[in-house]
Design an enzyme around this catalytic site. Sequence first.
Site, PDB file in Angstrom:
ATOM      1  N   GLY A   1      50.535  42.587  32.968  1.00 47.38           N
ATOM      2  CA  GLY A   1      50.945  41.481  31.725  1.00 47.38           C
ATOM      3  C   GLY A   1      51.240  42.245  30.593  1.00 47.38           C
ATOM      4  O   GLY A   1      50.681  43.380  30.163  1.00 47.38           O
TER       5      GLY A   1
ATOM      6  N   ARG B   1      54.139  43.161  37.735  1.00 50.44           N
ATOM      7  CA  ARG B   1      52.876  43.162  38.365  1.00 50.44           C
ATOM      8  C   ARG B   1      53.269  43.790  39.792  1.00 50.44           C
ATOM      9  O   ARG B   1      53.627  43.066  40.818  1.00 50.44           O
ATOM     10  CB  ARG B   1      52.095  41.773  38.597  1.00 50.44           C
ATOM     11  CG  ARG B   1      51.803  41.403  37.246  1.00 50.44           C
ATOM     12  CD  ARG B   1      50.926  40.065  37.272  1.00 50.44           C
ATOM     13  NE  ARG B   1      50.689  39.445  36.070  1.00 50.44           N
ATOM     14  CZ  ARG B   1      49.659  39.703  35.210  1.00 50.44           C
ATOM     15  NH1 ARG B   1      48.876  40.831  35.608  1.00 50.44           N
ATOM     16  NH2 ARG B   1      49.532  39.144  34.100  1.00 50.44           N
TER      17      ARG B   1
ATOM     18  N   ASP C   1      43.641  46.946  34.685  1.00 50.56           N
ATOM     19  CA  ASP C   1      42.925  47.536  35.819  1.00 50.56           C
ATOM     20  C   ASP C   1      43.578  47.745  36.991  1.00 50.56           C
ATOM     21  O   ASP C   1      43.769  48.814  37.603  1.00 50.56           O
ATOM     22  CB  ASP C   1      41.702  46.810  35.836  1.00 50.56           C
ATOM     23  CG  ASP C   1      42.028  45.378  36.257  1.00 50.56           C
ATOM     24  OD1 ASP C   1      43.072  44.779  36.049  1.00 50.56           O
ATOM     25  OD2 ASP C   1      40.974  44.671  36.569  1.00 50.56           O
TER      26      ASP C   1
ATOM     27  N   THR D   1      44.615  45.624  28.083  1.00 48.95           N
ATOM     28  CA  THR D   1      44.634  44.470  28.664  1.00 48.95           C
ATOM     29  C   THR D   1      43.975  43.517  27.276  1.00 48.95           C
ATOM     30  O   THR D   1      42.935  44.279  26.968  1.00 48.95           O
ATOM     31  CB  THR D   1      43.670  44.513  29.932  1.00 48.95           C
ATOM     32  OG1 THR D   1      43.348  43.123  30.095  1.00 48.95           O
ATOM     33  CG2 THR D   1      42.449  45.422  29.550  1.00 48.95           C
TER      34      THR D   1
ATOM     35  N   ASP E   1      41.875  41.429  28.135  1.00 48.72           N
ATOM     36  CA  ASP E   1      40.883  41.115  28.693  1.00 48.72           C
ATOM     37  C   ASP E   1      39.757  41.978  28.438  1.00 48.72           C
ATOM     38  O   ASP E   1      38.518  41.706  28.767  1.00 48.72           O
ATOM     39  CB  ASP E   1      40.884  40.831  30.330  1.00 48.72           C
ATOM     40  CG  ASP E   1      41.801  39.565  30.665  1.00 48.72           C
ATOM     41  OD1 ASP E   1      41.945  38.827  29.697  1.00 48.72           O
ATOM     42  OD2 ASP E   1      42.148  39.422  31.800  1.00 48.72           O
TER      43      ASP E   1
ATOM     44  N   ASP F   1      38.396  44.655  30.003  1.00 47.69           N
ATOM     45  CA  ASP F   1      37.661  44.611  31.209  1.00 47.69           C
ATOM     46  C   ASP F   1      38.037  46.194  31.751  1.00 47.69           C
ATOM     47  O   ASP F   1      37.318  46.242  33.012  1.00 47.69           O
ATOM     48  CB  ASP F   1      37.917  43.424  32.149  1.00 47.69           C
ATOM     49  CG  ASP F   1      39.348  43.352  32.597  1.00 47.69           C
ATOM     50  OD1 ASP F   1      40.236  44.053  32.162  1.00 47.69           O
ATOM     51  OD2 ASP F   1      39.433  42.542  33.566  1.00 47.69           O
TER      52      ASP F   1
ATOM     53  N   ARG G   1      39.977  35.755  33.104  1.00 51.27           N
ATOM     54  CA  ARG G   1      39.732  35.363  34.608  1.00 51.27           C
ATOM     55  C   ARG G   1      38.356  35.829  34.944  1.00 51.27           C
ATOM     56  O   ARG G   1      37.722  35.092  35.799  1.00 51.27           O
ATOM     57  CB  ARG G   1      40.961  35.731  35.566  1.00 51.27           C
ATOM     58  CG  ARG G   1      41.994  34.963  35.528  1.00 51.27           C
ATOM     59  CD  ARG G   1      42.912  35.405  36.560  1.00 51.27           C
ATOM     60  NE  ARG G   1      44.019  34.627  36.615  1.00 51.27           N
ATOM     61  CZ  ARG G   1      44.992  34.491  37.850  1.00 51.27           C
ATOM     62  NH1 ARG G   1      44.651  35.519  38.711  1.00 51.27           N
ATOM     63  NH2 ARG G   1      46.101  33.695  37.717  1.00 51.27           N
TER      64      ARG G   1
END
Length: 340
Positions: free
Chosen positions: A10, A72, A103, A126, A128, A130, A172
Amino acid sequence: MRIGILTGGGDCPGLNAAIRAVVKRGSSEHGCSIVGFRNGWEGVIAGDAIPLTRDDVSGILVHGGTMLGTARCHPHKVDGGMEAVKDTFDNEKLDGFICIGGDGTLKAAGKVSQKLGVPVIGIPKTIDNDVVGTDAAIGFDTAVSIATEAIDRLHSTAESHNRVMVVEVMGRHSGWIAVTAGVAGGADIILAPEDPFDIDKIAKKIRHRHRYKDFSIVAVAEGAVPKEGSRWNAEDTLDAKGNPIAGSIGSAVTRAIEEATGFPTRLTVLGYVQRGGVPTAADRLLGTRMGIAAIDGIVSGETGKYTALQGEHVVLEPFETMMGKTKWVPEELFAAANGL
């Protein structure tokens, strides 16, 4: 040296800062030629390459998204993908790849490095946040800033109309945005994947709060899940693969709160606005520092690694550090959020 660069997964703010740093540092300090690949690993597989010069990256520092495009795509999951990557590497006479991604994209970069023996350095991006091994990833600070501003703005509407306002943010598998923006924005309740929730306890807390305040703010990560055995049907919030459906958990929580409390409750889903727009100063700086570290590392031969912010320093970590792992929100941060 001739180095290929790509962005995968993304989009997020700060990617162009990293691309710019690689091109400028690579050409000025190391005499490298930089080749950009359009649309991530898809472009590498297809051999869709463009030369990048200092002029090409001039002025892109402040722009969101990525000038190279993204997709992706993981070459090890594509029939003939790994062979195509090696063919492109050889045909373009490359000496290495710099791969900017989350990731999934970095795991793919690790596999390219390990299975093909191709020199690769990754740069984590990212919203996120993560990726294991790095304190922050490119894009996270901007996303948190956007989410915090949204929560700030919803406070006035919530208070004016005596409402409960639910804000669904991205995340997510981990709740970094929900927890950090929730704390920074003064959210009263924060729901994240790492900490399964009980809707009855949430309703009780809101009813108690409304004895002295007529409004509440609830920050919800899209991957938030109910506690096992609680009064809840989570199936409606998941797709056929078991992944969270954007907007679904926020909508379900909104309905459940209104039914349990009787208070008017409204939902705002931030969605892709968290990933777009101008990067913050922190993301521009992080992208620049990681881009410099990546090109310096690949020139020095320190490959099979990714850039990582650890304390005040950007270092290189082996891909094995992050592959197959997720960086969860620490209990300490949850304790801080729940103690307010």
